[in-house]
Scaffold this motif. Structure first.
Motif, mmCIF file in Angstrom:
data_model
loop_
_atom_site.group_PDB
_atom_site.id
_atom_site.type_symbol
_atom_site.label_atom_id
_atom_site.label_comp_id
_atom_site.label_asym_id
_atom_site.label_seq_id
_atom_site.Cartn_x
_atom_site.Cartn_y
_atom_site.Cartn_z
ATOM 1 N N MET A 6 0.910 -1.088 -0.091
ATOM 2 C CA MET A 6 0.039 0.047 0.022
ATOM 3 C C MET A 6 0.737 1.312 0.392
ATOM 4 O O MET A 6 1.721 1.529 0.973
ATOM 5 C CB MET A 6 -0.979 -0.125 1.162
ATOM 6 C CG MET A 6 -2.105 1.210 1.104
ATOM 7 S SD MET A 6 -2.956 1.114 2.869
ATOM 8 C CE MET A 6 -4.147 -0.217 2.345
ATOM 9 N N LEU A 7 0.500 2.172 -0.840
ATOM 10 C CA LEU A 7 1.380 3.304 -1.043
ATOM 11 C C LEU A 7 0.603 4.356 -0.502
ATOM 12 O O LEU A 7 -0.788 4.742 -1.026
ATOM 13 C CB LEU A 7 1.601 3.566 -2.628
ATOM 14 C CG LEU A 7 2.148 4.929 -2.865
ATOM 15 C CD1 LEU A 7 3.594 5.319 -2.060
ATOM 16 C CD2 LEU A 7 2.263 5.632 -4.234
ATOM 17 N N MET A 8 0.528 5.066 0.643
ATOM 18 C CA MET A 8 -0.052 6.101 1.079
ATOM 19 C C MET A 8 0.553 7.468 0.801
ATOM 20 O O MET A 8 1.790 7.748 0.899
ATOM 21 C CB MET A 8 -0.107 6.122 2.656
ATOM 22 C CG MET A 8 -0.631 4.600 3.317
ATOM 23 S SD MET A 8 -0.545 4.504 4.965
ATOM 24 C CE MET A 8 -1.653 3.204 5.281
ATOM 25 N N VAL A 9 -0.387 8.207 0.310
ATOM 26 C CA VAL A 9 -0.042 9.813 -0.345
ATOM 27 C C VAL A 9 -0.623 10.853 0.561
ATOM 28 O O VAL A 9 -1.885 10.610 0.704
ATOM 29 C CB VAL A 9 -0.365 9.634 -1.733
ATOM 30 C CG1 VAL A 9 0.272 10.893 -2.155
ATOM 31 C CG2 VAL A 9 0.490 8.469 -2.410
ATOM 32 N N TYR A 10 0.025 11.771 0.631
ATOM 33 C CA TYR A 10 -0.563 12.889 1.529
ATOM 34 C C TYR A 10 -0.404 14.171 0.359
ATOM 35 O O TYR A 10 1.131 14.460 0.061
ATOM 36 C CB TYR A 10 0.180 13.532 2.647
ATOM 37 C CG TYR A 10 -0.722 14.578 3.406
ATOM 38 C CD1 TYR A 10 -1.929 14.473 3.710
ATOM 39 C CD2 TYR A 10 0.108 15.649 3.854
ATOM 40 C CE1 TYR A 10 -2.761 15.473 4.243
ATOM 41 C CE2 TYR A 10 -0.630 16.906 4.443
ATOM 42 C CZ TYR A 10 -1.829 16.649 4.798
ATOM 43 O OH TYR A 10 -2.609 17.730 5.423
ATOM 44 N N PRO A 11 -1.344 14.458 -0.414
ATOM 45 C CA PRO A 11 -0.850 15.342 -1.600
ATOM 46 C C PRO A 11 -0.709 16.706 -1.094
ATOM 47 O O PRO A 11 -0.977 17.417 -0.066
ATOM 48 C CB PRO A 11 -2.307 15.487 -2.230
ATOM 49 C CG PRO A 11 -3.261 14.352 -1.661
ATOM 50 C CD PRO A 11 -2.797 14.200 -0.010
ATOM 51 N N ARG A 12 0.128 17.458 -1.817
ATOM 52 C CA ARG A 12 0.419 18.972 -1.820
ATOM 53 C C ARG A 12 -0.406 20.000 -1.699
ATOM 54 O O ARG A 12 -1.598 19.479 -2.267
ATOM 55 C CB ARG A 12 1.745 19.238 -2.558
ATOM 56 C CG ARG A 12 1.247 19.476 -4.152
ATOM 57 C CD ARG A 12 2.387 19.859 -4.829
ATOM 58 N NE ARG A 12 1.834 20.088 -6.259
ATOM 59 C CZ ARG A 12 2.080 19.232 -7.292
ATOM 60 N NH1 ARG A 12 2.877 18.046 -6.897
ATOM 61 N NH2 ARG A 12 1.662 19.462 -8.577
ATOM 62 N N PHE A 13 -0.273 20.829 -0.969
ATOM 63 C CA PHE A 13 -1.269 22.082 -0.886
ATOM 64 C C PHE A 13 -0.675 22.815 -2.150
ATOM 65 O O PHE A 13 0.534 22.799 -2.720
ATOM 66 C CB PHE A 13 -1.157 22.897 0.399
ATOM 67 C CG PHE A 13 -1.964 22.151 1.381
ATOM 68 C CD1 PHE A 13 -3.456 22.575 1.451
ATOM 69 C CD2 PHE A 13 -1.315 21.524 2.370
ATOM 70 C CE1 PHE A 13 -4.118 21.804 2.677
ATOM 71 C CE2 PHE A 13 -1.930 20.639 3.390
ATOM 72 C CZ PHE A 13 -3.478 20.830 3.498
ATOM 73 N N ASN A 20 1.528 26.510 4.914
ATOM 74 C CA ASN A 20 2.531 25.829 4.286
ATOM 75 C C ASN A 20 4.074 26.270 4.984
ATOM 76 O O ASN A 20 4.973 25.658 4.917
ATOM 77 C CB ASN A 20 2.742 25.865 2.953
ATOM 78 C CG ASN A 20 1.904 25.088 1.785
ATOM 79 O OD1 ASN A 20 1.148 24.097 2.602
ATOM 80 N ND2 ASN A 20 1.602 25.218 0.736
ATOM 81 N N PHE A 21 3.831 27.617 5.428
ATOM 82 C CA PHE A 21 5.113 28.110 5.847
ATOM 83 C C PHE A 21 6.049 27.879 5.026
ATOM 84 O O PHE A 21 7.348 27.611 5.549
ATOM 85 C CB PHE A 21 5.214 27.679 7.644
ATOM 86 C CG PHE A 21 4.533 28.462 8.472
ATOM 87 C CD1 PHE A 21 4.687 29.476 9.082
ATOM 88 C CD2 PHE A 21 3.335 27.861 8.673
ATOM 89 C CE1 PHE A 21 4.184 30.121 9.865
ATOM 90 C CE2 PHE A 21 2.375 28.411 9.560
ATOM 91 C CZ PHE A 21 2.703 29.638 10.256
ATOM 92 N N GLU A 22 6.039 27.871 3.794
ATOM 93 C CA GLU A 22 7.110 27.793 2.801
ATOM 94 C C GLU A 22 8.362 28.738 2.813
ATOM 95 O O GLU A 22 9.166 28.680 2.299
ATOM 96 C CB GLU A 22 6.441 27.641 1.324
ATOM 97 C CG GLU A 22 5.763 28.796 1.108
ATOM 98 C CD GLU A 22 4.835 28.726 -0.335
ATOM 99 O OE1 GLU A 22 5.350 28.805 -1.573
ATOM 100 O OE2 GLU A 22 3.797 28.524 0.013
ATOM 101 N N TYR A 23 7.999 29.882 3.450
ATOM 102 C CA TYR A 23 9.218 30.979 3.396
ATOM 103 C C TYR A 23 10.054 30.775 4.623
ATOM 104 O O TYR A 23 11.048 31.532 4.899
ATOM 105 C CB TYR A 23 8.707 32.306 3.378
ATOM 106 C CG TYR A 23 7.589 32.181 2.190
ATOM 107 C CD1 TYR A 23 8.175 32.382 0.745
ATOM 108 C CD2 TYR A 23 6.386 32.707 2.204
ATOM 109 C CE1 TYR A 23 7.430 32.242 -0.558
ATOM 110 C CE2 TYR A 23 5.590 32.656 0.960
ATOM 111 C CZ TYR A 23 5.865 32.540 -0.268
ATOM 112 O OH TYR A 23 5.388 32.439 -1.491
#
Length: 546
Positions: A6-13, A20-23
């Motif tokens: 089983m591959l479990m995936v959490y998709p990106r926002f 996301n606090f990407e900075y």
């Protein structure tokens, strides 16, 4: 014979989603995402005895063709803002010949969103999970038509397996999730939590909570533990019974983890509870304030916010060492053209460093959705699913005020609240007034590897901050003024550490400033695009609210 895979995936926002606090992440070596999916980790704990598992969080890395070639089943979980990406992963799984499975909050409230998935798992772990796994045990062939498994008899929280933290590198994350309770007794008009989890709180035992803290600790995680309860005080007496066990565990491990949580603002009424939270090293509390206008709060059935003056409640929480982060929403029926100015003044007075802004959207299965549907105020459903409408700052509601006026107020408020000087002013206020009340601790140091990880974070983050914010950034004077203030307070004996707030607070400040600038630039770019022929019939994808 090999075990099923089983591959479990959490998709990106979507890009520039606030949470996301990407900075901020680039300043902390090794950290790649904010928080993993607790739902997938819990599901993995349930199935791991019978399956080979692989968990891919697309905030860490994207799903590859090799992942799909490895898998028999692809299980995806997410929230409404991840809908488009969930659908894309389902399509890839189907094309690769894998069985596709969707679970989690979005599909549980809106199964109709995912017609192309082979199996849907609705609700929490329980009898629906058992029936689904039995079906997969019978066959790993794709079914002729979609099959739905809904949980009616929920597994008690304390009887669920410990989340499978070992499937991920916990030190890729800023936060580790821990759930104490589900459910909320309040009926805020825009919120779908009671529809998903019910109004009566269901709880874990104190022993189970500390067992999960220990499991997180055993991975060597360095960061913050976030109680993901939608309202930590949904059962206030139970929280008071749980916290002494958490305090004892923290003390035995030298208080390795700051704690963060979300609660209704009436938590401020209980001084004893606030003190327990401070002793447990709770350093951040999220409050869904939504609006400073009492008439608005009454209209949206958020009466718990008007029992006491909002600012005095916030000050009580801050006085116990908790930075208060707030959720604020534009677009209520009672908003006026002056609502943005009132919100800006309130945020300045509250000194909340982090404010989550939303445009009001009507989530399916909420009282708001039902009311606006009756009133004919839901916009059409023909808008393409694109990244720029998945950032919690678009809507499917025809507001009382013209929609362009509401959006303009929001953008003007963002521009003022997340101006560089305003961000650093609120951050400095918290440094001076909240940080001195906080407990400090020692991250896990059980091995040479733990020590090396901590050194990499500390030295790496400090060097990146000095170079990027202290030399290259246009706000470097504000950065150095904050550093100077940290050193002054430490020299005066008002802070236990000058380094801790520098390492923690300045990357967040940079994120807030950059997020605000990026949002404003994106909206200016979008405003220059040709307008659709009939904007009144557009209906955006519903988004999660605070």
């Amino acid at each position: 014979m090999r075990r099923p895979r089983m591959l479990m995936v959490y998709p990106r926002f979507a890009r520039n989603l606030f949470l996301n606090f990407e900075y901020m992440l680039p300043f902390i070596p090794g950290k790649k995402a904010v928080i993993p999916s607790l739902g997938l980790l819990a599901f993995a704990g349930r199935v791991r005895d019978d399956w080979d598992l692989r968990l891919v969080d697309e905030h860490v890395r994207e799903v590859t063709d090799d992942d799909l070639a490895w898998a028999d089943v692809v299980a995806v979980s997410g929230m409404h803002p991840q809908r488009a990406r969930i659908e894309a992963i389902v399509d890839r799984a189907n094309a690769a010949g894998c069985v596709s499975l969707v679970g989690g909050p979005s599909v549980s409230i809106c199964p109709e969103y995912y017609p192309r998935a082979d199996y849907l798992h609705l609700g929490e772990l329980g009898d629906g999970t058992d029936a689904l796994l039995e079906r997969l045990h019978q066959s790993l062939e794709r079914p002729a038509e979609q099959e739905i498994f809904a949980t009616r008899d929920k597994t008690p929280l304390s009887e669920q397996p410990i989340p499978a933290y070992d499937l991920i590198d916990t030190n890729h994350y800023i936060l580790m999730p821990l759930q104490f309770s589900v459910g909320c007794p309040y009926t805020c008009e825009f919120c779908d939590i009671p529809a998903i989890y019910g109004s009566k709180a269901r709880l874990k035992s104190p022993e189970r909570v500390v067992a999960e803290m220990q499991a997180i600790y055993d991975t060597g995680f360095i960061g913050t533990i976030l109680f993901v309860d939608d309202n930590l005080i949904a059962h206030k007496g139970a929280v008071k019974e749980m916290l002494p066990s958490v305090i004892a565990w923290q003390e035995a491990h030298r208080f390795p983890y700051p704690l963060s949580a979300e609660a209704s603002i009436n938590i401020a009424r209980d001084e004893a509870l606030l003190e327990l939270l401070r002793e447990a090293r709770c350093t951040h509390m999220f409050l869904g304030v939504e609006s400073p206008d009492p008439d608005t709060l009454v209209a949206i059935s958020k009466r718990q916010n008007i029992k006491d003056p909002l600012l005095s409640s916030i000050r009580k929480i801050q006085a116990h060492g908790m930075e208060v982060n707030m959720g604020m929403i534009f677009g209520f029926d009672t908003d006026t053209e002056r609502s943005g100015q009132a919100m800006t003044r309130f945020i300045e007075a509250a000194q909340s460093p982090v404010v989550y802004f939303n445009l009001l959207a009507a989530l399916p299965k909420t009282p708001l959705f039902d009311r606006l549907e009756r009133e004919g105020r839901l916009l059409g459903d023909d808008h393409k699913k694109s990244d720029d409408i998945l950032n919690c700052l678009d809507t499917n509601v025809d507001y009382v005020l013209p929609n362009e006026v509401v959006e303009r107020m929001l953008l003007e408020t963002v521009e003022q609240v997340y101006a560089s000087e305003a961000v650093y002013e609120r951050t400095t206020w918290n440094l001076e007034n909240v940080n001195p009340q906080q407990r400090l601790g020692v991250p896990p140091l059980e091995s040479v590897e733990d020590a090396a990880t901590l050194a990499r974070y500390t030295l790496g983050t400090l060097s990146l901050l000095v170079f990027r914010l202290g030399v290259l950034d246009e706000d470097r004077q504000l950065f150095w003024a904050f550093v100077k203030r940290c050193l002054e307070l430490r020299a005066a004996g008002k802070l236990e550490s000058a380094l801790e707030p520098i390492l923690r607070m300045t990357p967040i400040a940079h994120h807030l400033i950059t997020w605000g600038r990026t949002l404003l630039q994106d909206r200016r770019t979008r405003a220059r695009r040709p307008a659709p022929e009939d904007t009144r019939r557009r209906r955006h994808i519903p988004v999660q609210q605070s």
